[in-house]
Scaffold this motif. Structure first.
Motif, PDB file in Angstrom:
ATOM      1  N   ASP A  10      50.669 -28.669  -8.951  1.00  0.00           N
ATOM      2  CA  ASP A  10      51.762 -29.047  -8.774  1.00  0.00           C
ATOM      3  C   ASP A  10      52.252 -30.618  -9.012  1.00  0.00           C
ATOM      4  O   ASP A  10      53.103 -31.198  -8.647  1.00  0.00           O
ATOM      5  N   GLY A  11      51.087 -31.384  -9.777  1.00  0.00           N
ATOM      6  CA  GLY A  11      51.425 -32.512 -10.149  1.00  0.00           C
ATOM      7  C   GLY A  11      49.766 -33.060 -10.396  1.00  0.00           C
ATOM      8  O   GLY A  11      48.849 -32.493 -10.687  1.00  0.00           O
ATOM      9  N   ASP A  12      50.090 -34.254 -10.460  1.00  0.00           N
ATOM     10  CA  ASP A  12      48.775 -35.476 -10.667  1.00  0.00           C
ATOM     11  C   ASP A  12      48.339 -35.992  -9.422  1.00  0.00           C
ATOM     12  O   ASP A  12      49.221 -36.588  -8.649  1.00  0.00           O
ATOM     13  N   GLY A  13      47.180 -35.686  -9.174  1.00  0.00           N
ATOM     14  CA  GLY A  13      46.467 -36.388  -7.885  1.00  0.00           C
ATOM     15  C   GLY A  13      46.655 -37.812  -7.993  1.00  0.00           C
ATOM     16  O   GLY A  13      46.592 -38.522  -6.693  1.00  0.00           O
ATOM     17  N   ARG A  14      46.822 -38.359  -9.431  1.00  0.00           N
ATOM     18  CA  ARG A  14      46.973 -39.823  -9.009  1.00  0.00           C
ATOM     19  C   ARG A  14      48.168 -40.429  -8.502  1.00  0.00           C
ATOM     20  O   ARG A  14      48.559 -41.323  -7.947  1.00  0.00           O
ATOM     21  N   ASP A  15      49.200 -39.539  -8.466  1.00  0.00           N
ATOM     22  CA  ASP A  15      50.574 -39.953  -8.188  1.00  0.00           C
ATOM     23  C   ASP A  15      50.268 -39.866  -6.659  1.00  0.00           C
ATOM     24  O   ASP A  15      50.943 -40.796  -5.980  1.00  0.00           O
ATOM     25  N   VAL A  16      49.267 -38.961  -6.015  1.00  0.00           N
ATOM     26  CA  VAL A  16      49.271 -38.968  -4.443  1.00  0.00           C
ATOM     27  C   VAL A  16      48.713 -40.386  -3.984  1.00  0.00           C
ATOM     28  O   VAL A  16      49.020 -41.122  -3.165  1.00  0.00           O
ATOM     29  N   LEU A  17      47.752 -40.784  -5.009  1.00  0.00           N
ATOM     30  CA  LEU A  17      46.913 -42.046  -4.841  1.00  0.00           C
ATOM     31  C   LEU A  17      47.790 -43.123  -4.767  1.00  0.00           C
ATOM     32  O   LEU A  17      48.014 -44.107  -4.050  1.00  0.00           O
ATOM     33  N   ARG A  18      48.660 -43.152  -6.014  1.00  0.00           N
ATOM     34  CA  ARG A  18      49.758 -44.332  -5.856  1.00  0.00           C
ATOM     35  C   ARG A  18      50.667 -44.380  -4.876  1.00  0.00           C
ATOM     36  O   ARG A  18      51.084 -45.579  -4.278  1.00  0.00           O
ATOM     37  N   ASN A  19      51.028 -43.142  -4.147  1.00  0.00           N
ATOM     38  CA  ASN A  19      51.955 -43.284  -3.374  1.00  0.00           C
ATOM     39  C   ASN A  19      51.292 -43.815  -1.934  1.00  0.00           C
ATOM     40  O   ASN A  19      51.888 -44.448  -1.075  1.00  0.00           O
ATOM     41  N   MET A  20      50.062 -43.513  -1.790  1.00  0.00           N
ATOM     42  CA  MET A  20      49.235 -44.018  -0.532  1.00  0.00           C
ATOM     43  C   MET A  20      49.206 -45.528  -0.700  1.00  0.00           C
ATOM     44  O   MET A  20      49.352 -46.152   0.420  1.00  0.00           O
ATOM     45  N   ARG A  21      48.950 -46.010  -1.896  1.00  0.00           N
ATOM     46  CA  ARG A  21      48.559 -47.321  -2.025  1.00  0.00           C
ATOM     47  C   ARG A  21      49.846 -48.128  -1.753  1.00  0.00           C
ATOM     48  O   ARG A  21      50.096 -49.284  -1.341  1.00  0.00           O
ATOM     49  N   GLN A  22      51.142 -47.596  -2.400  1.00  0.00           N
ATOM     50  CA  GLN A  22      52.511 -48.158  -2.305  1.00  0.00           C
ATOM     51  C   GLN A  22      53.048 -48.269  -0.625  1.00  0.00           C
ATOM     52  O   GLN A  22      53.482 -49.152  -0.475  1.00  0.00           O
ATOM     53  N   ARG A  23      52.522 -47.281   0.185  1.00  0.00           N
ATOM     54  CA  ARG A  23      52.755 -47.405   1.647  1.00  0.00           C
ATOM     55  C   ARG A  23      51.604 -48.061   2.327  1.00  0.00           C
ATOM     56  O   ARG A  23      51.685 -48.118   3.433  1.00  0.00           O
ATOM     57  N   GLU A  24      50.718 -48.814   1.614  1.00  0.00           N
ATOM     58  CA  GLU A  24      49.652 -49.576   2.256  1.00  0.00           C
ATOM     59  C   GLU A  24      48.744 -48.815   3.039  1.00  0.00           C
ATOM     60  O   GLU A  24      48.381 -49.275   4.041  1.00  0.00           O
ATOM     61  N   ASP A  25      48.335 -47.649   2.761  1.00  0.00           N
ATOM     62  CA  ASP A  25      47.561 -46.754   3.103  1.00  0.00           C
ATOM     63  C   ASP A  25      46.176 -47.197   2.398  1.00  0.00           C
ATOM     64  O   ASP A  25      45.943 -46.909   1.442  1.00  0.00           O
ATOM     65  N   ALA A  26      45.316 -47.730   3.253  1.00  0.00           N
ATOM     66  CA  ALA A  26      43.969 -48.159   2.734  1.00  0.00           C
ATOM     67  C   ALA A  26      42.917 -47.132   2.923  1.00  0.00           C
ATOM     68  O   ALA A  26      41.609 -47.496   2.535  1.00  0.00           O
ATOM     69  N   THR A  27      43.240 -45.876   3.254  1.00  0.00           N
ATOM     70  CA  THR A  27      42.231 -44.783   3.487  1.00  0.00           C
ATOM     71  C   THR A  27      41.290 -44.605   2.012  1.00  0.00           C
ATOM     72  O   THR A  27      41.997 -44.534   0.907  1.00  0.00           O
ATOM     73  N   PRO A  28      39.934 -44.857   2.017  1.00  0.00           N
ATOM     74  CA  PRO A  28      39.240 -44.809   0.927  1.00  0.00           C
ATOM     75  C   PRO A  28      39.749 -43.355   0.356  1.00  0.00           C
ATOM     76  O   PRO A  28      39.670 -42.333   0.967  1.00  0.00           O
ATOM     77  N   VAL A  29      39.656 -43.462  -0.993  1.00  0.00           N
ATOM     78  CA  VAL A  29      39.890 -42.470  -2.055  1.00  0.00           C
ATOM     79  C   VAL A  29      38.612 -42.145  -2.944  1.00  0.00           C
ATOM     80  O   VAL A  29      38.442 -43.154  -3.807  1.00  0.00           O
TER      81      VAL A  29
END
Length: 245
Positions: free
Chosen positions: A77-96
Protein backbone atom coordinates in the motif's frame (compact mmCIF):
# COMPACT_ATOMS: atom_id res chain seq x y z
CA UNK A 1 11.15 -17.80 -2.31
CA UNK A 2 12.27 -18.04 1.31
CA UNK A 3 15.39 -19.99 0.37
CA UNK A 4 16.46 -17.21 -2.00
CA UNK A 5 15.91 -14.44 0.55
CA UNK A 6 17.83 -15.83 3.50
CA UNK A 7 21.23 -17.44 3.74
CA UNK A 8 22.60 -19.57 6.58
CA UNK A 9 20.07 -18.84 9.32
CA UNK A 10 21.55 -21.26 11.86
CA UNK A 11 23.35 -20.11 14.97
CA UNK A 12 22.80 -17.54 17.72
CA UNK A 13 25.59 -15.09 18.48
CA UNK A 14 23.65 -12.62 20.62
CA UNK A 15 22.03 -15.08 23.02
CA UNK A 16 25.12 -15.51 25.15
CA UNK A 17 24.97 -11.88 26.37
CA UNK A 18 21.40 -10.70 25.71
CA UNK A 19 19.06 -10.23 28.67
CA UNK A 20 16.87 -7.14 28.29
CA UNK A 21 14.05 -7.78 25.84
CA UNK A 22 14.09 -5.55 22.77
CA UNK A 23 10.77 -4.79 21.11
CA UNK A 24 11.02 -4.76 17.32
CA UNK A 25 8.46 -3.73 14.70
CA UNK A 26 8.88 -5.66 11.43
CA UNK A 27 7.16 -4.06 8.44
CA UNK A 28 7.09 -6.59 5.59
CA UNK A 29 4.17 -7.32 3.23
CA UNK A 30 5.28 -10.78 2.08
CA UNK A 31 3.64 -13.01 4.69
CA UNK A 32 6.07 -15.92 4.30
CA UNK A 33 9.10 -13.64 4.52
CA UNK A 34 7.67 -11.83 7.55
CA UNK A 35 6.93 -15.15 9.28
CA UNK A 36 10.49 -16.40 8.72
CA UNK A 37 12.10 -13.20 10.02
CA UNK A 38 9.73 -12.96 12.99
CA UNK A 39 10.34 -16.60 13.95
CA UNK A 40 14.10 -16.05 13.79
CA UNK A 41 13.94 -12.89 15.93
CA UNK A 42 11.70 -14.63 18.47
CA UNK A 43 14.23 -17.46 18.75
CA UNK A 44 16.92 -14.83 19.30
CA UNK A 45 14.91 -13.44 22.21
CA UNK A 46 13.36 -10.34 20.65
CA UNK A 47 9.72 -9.34 21.08
CA UNK A 48 8.63 -8.93 17.46
CA UNK A 49 5.43 -7.31 16.17
CA UNK A 50 4.60 -7.60 12.46
CA UNK A 51 2.83 -5.08 10.21
CA UNK A 52 2.19 -6.04 6.58
CA UNK A 53 1.07 -2.60 5.38
CA UNK A 54 2.35 0.95 5.74
CA UNK A 55 -0.99 1.88 7.31
CA UNK A 56 -0.61 -0.85 9.93
CA UNK A 57 2.93 0.32 10.67
CA UNK A 58 1.75 3.88 11.24
CA UNK A 59 -0.92 2.62 13.64
CA UNK A 60 1.57 0.51 15.61
CA UNK A 61 4.01 3.42 15.88
CA UNK A 62 1.24 5.73 17.11
CA UNK A 63 0.30 3.51 20.06
CA UNK A 64 3.54 1.73 20.99
CA UNK A 65 7.21 2.54 21.49
CA UNK A 66 9.73 0.24 19.82
CA UNK A 67 13.47 -0.21 20.23
CA UNK A 68 13.92 -0.79 16.49
CA UNK A 69 11.92 -0.77 13.25
CA UNK A 70 12.80 -3.13 10.40
CA UNK A 71 11.17 -1.54 7.37
CA UNK A 72 10.80 -2.97 3.89
CA UNK A 73 10.76 -0.34 1.14
CA UNK A 74 8.31 -1.95 -1.26
CA UNK A 75 4.97 -2.37 0.52
CA UNK A 76 1.62 -3.30 -0.99
CA UNK A 77 0.00 0.00 0.00
CA UNK A 78 2.92 2.38 -0.41
CA UNK A 79 6.60 3.11 -0.03
CA UNK A 80 8.28 2.24 3.25
CA UNK A 81 10.37 5.37 2.91
CA UNK A 82 7.21 7.42 3.45
CA UNK A 83 6.78 5.69 6.83
CA UNK A 84 10.41 6.56 7.60
CA UNK A 85 9.97 10.20 6.58
CA UNK A 86 6.83 10.51 8.71
CA UNK A 87 8.70 9.13 11.72
CA UNK A 88 11.52 11.61 11.36
CA UNK A 89 9.15 14.52 10.72
CA UNK A 90 7.46 13.91 14.07
CA UNK A 91 10.92 13.59 15.68
CA UNK A 92 10.67 9.86 16.30
CA UNK A 93 14.31 8.84 16.65
CA UNK A 94 13.70 5.08 16.84
CA UNK A 95 16.48 3.30 14.88
CA UNK A 96 15.28 2.11 11.47
CA UNK A 97 16.85 -0.71 9.46
CA UNK A 98 15.67 -0.68 5.84
CA UNK A 99 15.17 -3.88 3.83
CA UNK A 100 14.96 -4.01 0.05
CA UNK A 101 15.71 -6.18 -2.97
CA UNK A 102 16.80 -2.97 -4.73
CA UNK A 103 20.57 -2.95 -5.22
CA UNK A 104 20.56 0.66 -6.44
CA UNK A 105 23.16 2.82 -4.71
CA UNK A 106 20.84 5.79 -5.19
CA UNK A 107 18.05 4.02 -3.28
CA UNK A 108 20.35 3.14 -0.41
CA UNK A 109 21.83 6.63 -0.18
CA UNK A 110 18.37 8.19 -0.43
CA UNK A 111 17.08 6.06 2.44
CA UNK A 112 20.00 7.07 4.64
CA UNK A 113 19.42 10.74 3.87
CA UNK A 114 15.73 10.25 4.72
CA UNK A 115 16.76 9.13 8.20
CA UNK A 116 17.45 5.38 8.01
CA UNK A 117 20.16 4.11 10.36
CA UNK A 118 21.16 1.08 8.31
CA UNK A 119 20.28 -0.76 5.09
CA UNK A 120 20.21 -4.46 4.29
CA UNK A 121 19.77 -5.79 0.74
CA UNK A 122 17.85 -9.01 0.05
CA UNK A 123 18.91 -11.78 0.02
CA UNK A 124 20.65 -11.61 3.37
CA UNK A 125 21.92 -13.88 6.11
CA UNK A 126 19.63 -13.83 9.16
CA UNK A 127 22.72 -13.86 11.36
CA UNK A 128 23.79 -10.58 9.77
CA UNK A 129 20.35 -9.15 10.47
CA UNK A 130 20.73 -10.06 14.14
CA UNK A 131 24.23 -8.55 14.28
CA UNK A 132 23.06 -5.31 12.69
CA UNK A 133 20.13 -5.06 15.12
CA UNK A 134 22.47 -5.38 18.08
CA UNK A 135 24.91 -2.87 16.60
CA UNK A 136 22.09 -0.33 16.36
CA UNK A 137 20.94 -1.25 19.86
CA UNK A 138 24.40 -0.69 21.35
CA UNK A 139 24.62 2.67 19.62
CA UNK A 140 21.30 3.71 21.11
CA UNK A 141 22.24 2.55 24.61
CA UNK A 142 25.55 4.40 24.46
CA UNK A 143 23.69 7.60 23.60
CA UNK A 144 21.38 7.14 26.61
CA UNK A 145 24.23 6.79 29.08
CA UNK A 146 25.99 3.84 30.61
CA UNK A 147 24.20 3.45 33.94
CA UNK A 148 20.88 4.16 35.65
CA UNK A 149 21.36 4.81 39.36
CA UNK A 150 18.73 5.33 42.05
CA UNK A 151 19.64 5.09 45.72
CA UNK A 152 21.68 1.95 46.30
CA UNK A 153 20.48 0.41 43.03
CA UNK A 154 22.31 0.57 39.68
CA UNK A 155 21.28 -0.87 36.30
CA UNK A 156 23.81 -0.86 33.47
CA UNK A 157 21.94 -1.11 30.13
CA UNK A 158 25.12 -1.81 28.18
CA UNK A 159 26.34 -4.64 30.43
CA UNK A 160 22.69 -5.54 31.19
CA UNK A 161 23.39 -6.05 34.88
CA UNK A 162 21.75 -4.95 38.11
CA UNK A 163 23.73 -4.22 41.25
CA UNK A 164 22.37 -3.63 44.74
CA UNK A 165 24.95 -1.96 46.99
CA UNK A 166 27.58 -3.19 44.54
CA UNK A 167 26.41 -6.82 44.55
CA UNK A 168 25.04 -8.41 41.38
CA UNK A 169 21.33 -9.28 41.42
CA UNK A 170 20.21 -12.03 39.04
CA UNK A 171 17.16 -11.07 36.99
CA UNK A 172 15.29 -12.49 34.04
CA UNK A 173 15.03 -10.61 30.74
CA UNK A 174 11.54 -9.29 31.44
CA UNK A 175 12.42 -8.31 35.01
CA UNK A 176 15.35 -6.32 33.61
CA UNK A 177 13.12 -4.73 31.00
CA UNK A 178 10.51 -3.67 33.57
CA UNK A 179 13.12 -2.31 35.97
CA UNK A 180 14.79 -0.46 33.10
CA UNK A 181 11.52 1.31 32.21
CA UNK A 182 10.83 2.26 35.82
CA UNK A 183 14.36 3.57 36.44
CA UNK A 184 14.13 5.79 33.36
CA UNK A 185 11.05 7.39 34.94
CA UNK A 186 11.91 7.81 38.69
CA UNK A 187 9.03 9.16 40.74
CA UNK A 188 6.67 9.02 37.77
CA UNK A 189 3.55 6.88 37.88
CA UNK A 190 3.45 4.46 34.95
CA UNK A 191 0.18 2.70 34.21
CA UNK A 192 -0.06 -1.05 34.23
CA UNK A 193 -1.00 -0.88 30.55
CA UNK A 194 2.16 1.10 29.72
CA UNK A 195 4.34 -1.43 31.50
CA UNK A 196 2.51 -4.34 29.90
CA UNK A 197 3.16 -2.89 26.44
CA UNK A 198 6.88 -2.74 27.22
CA UNK A 199 6.94 -6.40 28.21
CA UNK A 200 4.71 -8.16 25.71
CA UNK A 201 3.97 -8.01 21.99
CA UNK A 202 0.57 -7.54 20.37
CA UNK A 203 0.62 -11.24 19.44
CA UNK A 204 0.79 -12.40 23.06
CA UNK A 205 -2.96 -12.03 23.53
CA UNK A 206 -3.09 -14.93 26.00
CA UNK A 207 -1.17 -12.88 28.59
CA UNK A 208 -3.22 -10.69 30.93
CA UNK A 209 -2.43 -7.43 32.70
CA UNK A 210 -1.96 -9.36 35.95
CA UNK A 211 1.38 -10.50 34.55
CA UNK A 212 2.72 -7.02 35.36
CA UNK A 213 1.84 -7.56 39.03
CA UNK A 214 3.75 -10.84 38.95
CA UNK A 215 6.93 -9.24 37.60
CA UNK A 216 6.67 -6.31 40.02
CA UNK A 217 6.37 -8.78 42.92
CA UNK A 218 9.42 -10.70 41.72
CA UNK A 219 11.52 -7.54 41.47
CA UNK A 220 10.40 -6.36 44.91
CA UNK A 221 11.49 -9.68 46.40
CA UNK A 222 14.91 -9.45 44.77
CA UNK A 223 15.37 -5.86 45.97
CA UNK A 224 14.44 -6.66 49.56
CA UNK A 225 16.41 -4.46 51.96
CA UNK A 226 17.09 -1.83 49.31
CA UNK A 227 16.22 1.81 49.88
CA UNK A 228 14.62 1.72 46.42
CA UNK A 229 10.95 0.79 46.42
CA UNK A 230 8.39 0.11 43.70
CA UNK A 231 5.21 1.78 44.91
CA UNK A 232 1.69 0.75 43.96
CA UNK A 233 -0.73 3.59 43.23
CA UNK A 234 -4.23 2.14 43.36
CA UNK A 235 -6.09 2.41 40.05
CA UNK A 236 -3.17 4.39 38.61
CA UNK A 237 -0.08 2.21 38.27
CA UNK A 238 3.44 1.92 39.68
CA UNK A 239 6.38 4.20 40.39
CA UNK A 240 9.92 3.68 41.64
CA UNK A 241 11.46 5.86 44.33
CA UNK A 242 14.40 5.90 46.72
CA UNK A 243 13.62 6.50 50.37
CA UNK A 244 15.14 9.62 51.86
CA UNK A 245 17.30 9.27 54.95
Amino acid sequence: MIAHLFIGCRGSYASRWRRIVMRVLLVEDASDVAATIAAHLTREGFACDVAERAREAETCLSVQSFDLVILDIQLADGDGRDVLRNMRQREDATPVLMLSANYSVETRIGSLYDGADDYLVKPFDLRELTARIWALSRRGRDQKGSELVLGDLALNPSAQTVRLRGELVAMTRRELTLLNVLLRNPGRILTKERLFDCLFTFNESDVGLNAVELYVARIRKKLGGSDVKILTHRNLGYSIEASRS
